[in-house]
Scaffold this motif. Structure first.
Motif, mmCIF file in Angstrom:
data_model
loop_
_atom_site.group_PDB
_atom_site.id
_atom_site.type_symbol
_atom_site.label_atom_id
_atom_site.label_comp_id
_atom_site.label_asym_id
_atom_site.label_seq_id
_atom_site.Cartn_x
_atom_site.Cartn_y
_atom_site.Cartn_z
ATOM 1 N N ASN A 148 0.800 -1.220 0.000
ATOM 2 C CA ASN A 148 0.000 0.000 0.000
ATOM 3 C C ASN A 148 0.832 1.269 0.000
ATOM 4 O O ASN A 148 0.295 2.360 0.156
ATOM 5 C CB ASN A 148 -0.943 0.009 1.202
ATOM 6 C CG ASN A 148 -1.986 -1.083 1.129
ATOM 7 O OD1 ASN A 148 -2.278 -1.595 0.055
ATOM 8 N ND2 ASN A 148 -2.551 -1.461 2.260
ATOM 9 N N GLY A 149 2.159 1.160 -0.183
ATOM 10 C CA GLY A 149 2.959 2.366 -0.359
ATOM 11 C C GLY A 149 4.088 2.560 0.621
ATOM 12 O O GLY A 149 4.789 3.573 0.549
ATOM 13 N N GLY A 150 4.294 1.644 1.554
ATOM 14 C CA GLY A 150 5.346 1.785 2.543
ATOM 15 C C GLY A 150 6.703 1.354 2.018
ATOM 16 O O GLY A 150 6.814 0.636 1.023
ATOM 17 N N GLY A 151 7.756 1.802 2.706
ATOM 18 C CA GLY A 151 9.113 1.397 2.377
ATOM 19 C C GLY A 151 9.599 0.353 3.370
ATOM 20 O O GLY A 151 9.342 0.468 4.571
ATOM 21 N N LEU A 152 10.308 -0.671 2.885
ATOM 22 C CA LEU A 152 10.806 -1.746 3.737
ATOM 23 C C LEU A 152 12.306 -1.897 3.540
ATOM 24 O O LEU A 152 12.770 -2.155 2.436
ATOM 25 C CB LEU A 152 10.106 -3.062 3.399
ATOM 26 C CG LEU A 152 10.590 -4.310 4.156
ATOM 27 C CD1 LEU A 152 10.321 -4.161 5.650
ATOM 28 C CD2 LEU A 152 9.917 -5.558 3.608
ATOM 29 N N PHE A 153 13.078 -1.741 4.626
ATOM 30 C CA PHE A 153 14.535 -1.875 4.607
ATOM 31 C C PHE A 153 14.884 -3.157 5.360
ATOM 32 O O PHE A 153 14.774 -3.221 6.585
ATOM 33 C CB PHE A 153 15.170 -0.663 5.294
ATOM 34 C CG PHE A 153 16.579 -0.365 4.856
ATOM 35 C CD1 PHE A 153 17.422 -1.368 4.385
ATOM 36 C CD2 PHE A 153 17.086 0.932 4.931
ATOM 37 C CE1 PHE A 153 18.719 -1.095 3.978
ATOM 38 C CE2 PHE A 153 18.386 1.232 4.531
ATOM 39 C CZ PHE A 153 19.207 0.209 4.055
ATOM 40 N N SER A 266 2.558 -0.436 -4.394
ATOM 41 C CA SER A 266 2.921 0.978 -4.414
ATOM 42 C C SER A 266 4.139 1.283 -3.556
ATOM 43 O O SER A 266 4.513 2.446 -3.409
ATOM 44 C CB SER A 266 1.736 1.827 -3.910
ATOM 45 O OG SER A 266 0.644 1.717 -4.778
ATOM 46 N N GLY A 267 4.751 0.257 -2.985
ATOM 47 C CA GLY A 267 5.848 0.472 -2.046
ATOM 48 C C GLY A 267 7.216 0.128 -2.601
ATOM 49 O O GLY A 267 7.361 -0.362 -3.725
ATOM 50 N N ARG A 268 8.237 0.396 -1.791
ATOM 51 C CA ARG A 268 9.627 0.201 -2.165
ATOM 52 C C ARG A 268 10.329 -0.724 -1.169
ATOM 53 O O ARG A 268 9.967 -0.758 0.007
ATOM 54 C CB ARG A 268 10.361 1.547 -2.213
ATOM 55 C CG ARG A 268 9.804 2.515 -3.240
ATOM 56 C CD ARG A 268 10.490 3.871 -3.148
ATOM 57 N NE ARG A 268 10.052 4.759 -4.231
ATOM 58 C CZ ARG A 268 10.516 5.993 -4.423
ATOM 59 N NH1 ARG A 268 11.428 6.490 -3.603
ATOM 60 N NH2 ARG A 268 10.075 6.721 -5.426
ATOM 61 N N VAL A 269 11.337 -1.424 -1.657
ATOM 62 C CA VAL A 269 12.055 -2.401 -0.839
ATOM 63 C C VAL A 269 13.552 -2.223 -1.050
ATOM 64 O O VAL A 269 14.006 -1.998 -2.176
ATOM 65 C CB VAL A 269 11.649 -3.843 -1.220
ATOM 66 C CG1 VAL A 269 12.438 -4.861 -0.408
ATOM 67 C CG2 VAL A 269 10.150 -4.043 -1.054
ATOM 68 N N ALA A 270 14.334 -2.333 0.028
ATOM 69 C CA ALA A 270 15.799 -2.360 -0.059
ATOM 70 C C ALA A 270 16.305 -3.518 0.772
ATOM 71 O O ALA A 270 15.727 -3.845 1.820
ATOM 72 C CB ALA A 270 16.406 -1.050 0.421
ATOM 73 N N PHE A 271 17.390 -4.151 0.310
ATOM 74 C CA PHE A 271 18.017 -5.251 1.040
ATOM 75 C C PHE A 271 19.519 -5.034 1.108
ATOM 76 O O PHE A 271 20.157 -4.660 0.132
ATOM 77 C CB PHE A 271 17.740 -6.594 0.355
ATOM 78 C CG PHE A 271 18.634 -7.702 0.843
ATOM 79 C CD1 PHE A 271 18.383 -8.330 2.051
ATOM 80 C CD2 PHE A 271 19.755 -8.086 0.110
ATOM 81 C CE1 PHE A 271 19.226 -9.334 2.526
ATOM 82 C CE2 PHE A 271 20.600 -9.093 0.577
ATOM 83 C CZ PHE A 271 20.332 -9.720 1.783
ATOM 84 N N TRP A 272 20.094 -5.299 2.297
ATOM 85 C CA TRP A 272 21.528 -5.213 2.539
ATOM 86 C C TRP A 272 21.972 -6.531 3.162
ATOM 87 O O TRP A 272 21.333 -7.010 4.119
ATOM 88 C CB TRP A 272 21.818 -4.062 3.502
ATOM 89 C CG TRP A 272 23.132 -3.361 3.321
ATOM 90 C CD1 TRP A 272 24.247 -3.816 2.704
ATOM 91 C CD2 TRP A 272 23.446 -2.039 3.784
ATOM 92 N NE1 TRP A 272 25.249 -2.878 2.740
ATOM 93 C CE2 TRP A 272 24.779 -1.767 3.404
ATOM 94 C CE3 TRP A 272 22.744 -1.065 4.483
ATOM 95 C CZ2 TRP A 272 25.423 -0.563 3.707
ATOM 96 C CZ3 TRP A 272 23.375 0.132 4.786
ATOM 97 C CH2 TRP A 272 24.698 0.383 4.391
ATOM 98 N N GLY A 321 6.667 5.634 -2.415
ATOM 99 C CA GLY A 321 7.091 5.297 -1.069
ATOM 100 C C GLY A 321 6.240 5.958 -0.016
ATOM 101 O O GLY A 321 6.336 7.150 0.199
ATOM 102 N N GLY A 322 5.396 5.179 0.628
ATOM 103 C CA GLY A 322 4.649 5.678 1.769
ATOM 104 C C GLY A 322 3.731 6.829 1.457
ATOM 105 O O GLY A 322 3.315 7.559 2.326
#
Length: 483
Positions: A148-153, A266-272, A321-322
């Motif tokens: 729904n538009g949130g960002g996830l790290f 609608s959201g974004r994702v990053a992985f480290w 993002g969000g």
């Protein structure tokens, strides 16, 4: 399933054509409702509810939780807050554009609830090497938040880094989140985390001057740091948005991605692939920490900070993002065709069913409210956040009504379609249907929810049946399309 005792008499074609649609215009939101997003503030929640401080780890921005400002309301140095992530937190706080909170130990992640740390109140969620599995409810909350538009790290560590000795490490926990949830378990982000322990290295960033994570307001990213970490395997056939930004030496393309980005809904994702780059070397006493944040052979701080900004909505991307800045076209309802049974939706017992006594429009499952021929109230609802930047939000569903009522003038049985806030207050009634609307087959109904952009709302269907003669309200193939 609905019980076999339910009276089910289909209305004849002649009777089905009788009746007029009863509708009510959607109410405007009252002026005392605060929009869910403030345009100039990026709201970030750091997770500390999944053993992020177990063993030698100290992955917190401050010992003051949930609000780090209670430790120091105007930090100027990373030591003003206590935690191995305090450099990260203080750097964001000093910009004046971020509101930071921590989900304390003993809490649970939720989405669409009343808690101050509910994900609906944030733009970005940071998972800094979680060491306990997320519950089924938490995984649903995280996935819907991103959708729904949130960002996830997501920040992992090497395989076998089980800091609390519960049999699970961050590799397994984050892979479980992506592959074993009720929203989308079909490789939703387009990557899986590798079961590796890479002892050391300085993986280099790709050359892409247009990428907002590699070239953002916090600096240019050239390299990162591996000090016992892992990588990920990209699967662009599952999600074309997945993109490797930093690669282990000798790797490129779909293998050996140490840092990557993607989108979902609608959201974004990053992985480290390692927690060492975010470790600033100082924290609570008794922990063995290392200063990867300021490692001169890498640009870890710029990578962490640029990625946080991008996840919260800054920078160009195909994803939103969000709810800040952009809106990616997406369908926001989970389990929208009911084929996953009683997941994502909240419903009265037996409402979501594959009973052969009614027919799904597509697939096998559908939602069947009322139809008992006795005084009954059935409900069906789902919470959803409509990104603030979306100018179009179209709710649609297919509805079939059959009835044993013979009246042509009295609405004995009704179905209301309403929009509620997180406290359960009705913000608007979109439509009211009744036994007078009975007809053969399904009819699509559509409504605009654009006036609720930037808010977390609950879509609720309430069927109320009188004491005699059944009316069945049958729903299938719902959607909330935003753009």
């Amino acid at each position: 399933m609905h019980g076999s005792s339910r009276s089910r008499r289909r209305l004849t074609t002649g009777l089905a054509g009788l009746g007029l649609l009863v509708t009510a215009a959607a109410l405007q939101v009252t002026t005392d409702v605060t929009p869910a997003h403030a345009a100039t503030t990026h709201r970030v929640l750091f997770d500390n509810a999944h053993a992020e401080t177990a063993g030698n780890a100290d992955w917190i921005i401050s010992t003051s939780q949930p609000d780090p400002l209670s430790q120091n309301s105007s930090p100027s140095a990373e030591t003003d807050w206590t935690g191995a992530l305090s450099s990260w937190g203080v750097a964001l706080q000093k910009t004046g554009s971020y509101s930071l909170k921590t989900l304390p130990s003993g809490s649970s992640l939720s989405y669409g609830g009343s808690s101050a740390t509910d994900l609906a109140n944030f733009d970005t969620l940071v998972l800094p090497e979680p060491n306990t599995l997320f519950t089924t409810a938490e995984k649903t909350a995280i996935m819907n938040f991103v959708k729904n538009g949130g960002g996830l790290f997501m920040i992992s560590d090497h395989t076998g880094a089980d800091r609390n000795s519960d049999g699970e490490d961050a590799v397994e926990i984050l892979n479980d989140l992506m592959s074993n949830n009720s929203v989308d378990s079909t490789d939703p982000f387009g990557f899986s985390i590798d079961s590796l322990d890479i002892s050391s290295g300085y993986p280099a960033a790709i050359s892409d001057s247009s990428d907002a994570v590699l070239h953002g307001s916090f600096g240019t990213v050239t390299k990162s740091l591996i000090a016992d970490g892992t990588t990920a395997t990209l699967k662009p056939a599952d999600n074309s948005a997945v993109k490797g930004l930093v690669y282990r030496s000798g790797y490129s393309g779909n293998t050996g991605a140490f840092f990557l980005t993607s989108t979902f809904g609608s959201g974004r994702v990053a992985f480290w692939g390692d927690s060492s780059p975010i470790d600033d070397g100082t924290g609570q006493s008794g922990n063995t920490l290392y200063d990867g944040w300021n490692d001169t052979g890498a640009t870890n701080a710029a990578l962490a900070l640029n990625a946080t900004a991008w996840l919260a909505g800054s920078g160009s991307s195909s994803g939103g993002g969000g709810g800040s800045g952009t809106c990616a076209a997406a369908q926001l309802l989970g389990n929208n065709g009911f084929e996953s049974g009683s997941t994502t939706w909240s419903a009265s017992s037996g409402v979501i069913t594959n009973s052969s006594s009614q027919s799904a429009r597509t697939g096998s499952y559908y939602a069947w409210l009322d139809g008992y021929g006795s005084a009954t109230t059935d409900t069906l609802s789902q919470s959803v956040t409509i990104p603030a930047a979306c100018t179009t939000a179209a709710l649609s569903f297919y509805l079939h009504i059959d009835t044993a009522e013979t009246t042509t003038s009295t609405a004995y049985d009704t179905l209301k379609v309403q929009v509620l806030n997180s406290s359960g207050t009705v913000l608007g009634t979109l439509a009211t249907y009744s036994n007078l609307n009975a007809a053969s087959g399904y009819t699509q109904r559509s409504f605009s929810l654009a006036s609720y952009a930037g808010q977390t709302v609950t879509l609720k269907f309430t069927g109320v049946e009188g004491s005699t003669l059944q009316t069945s309200f049958v729903l299938d193939d719902t959607a909330l399309n935003v753009s």
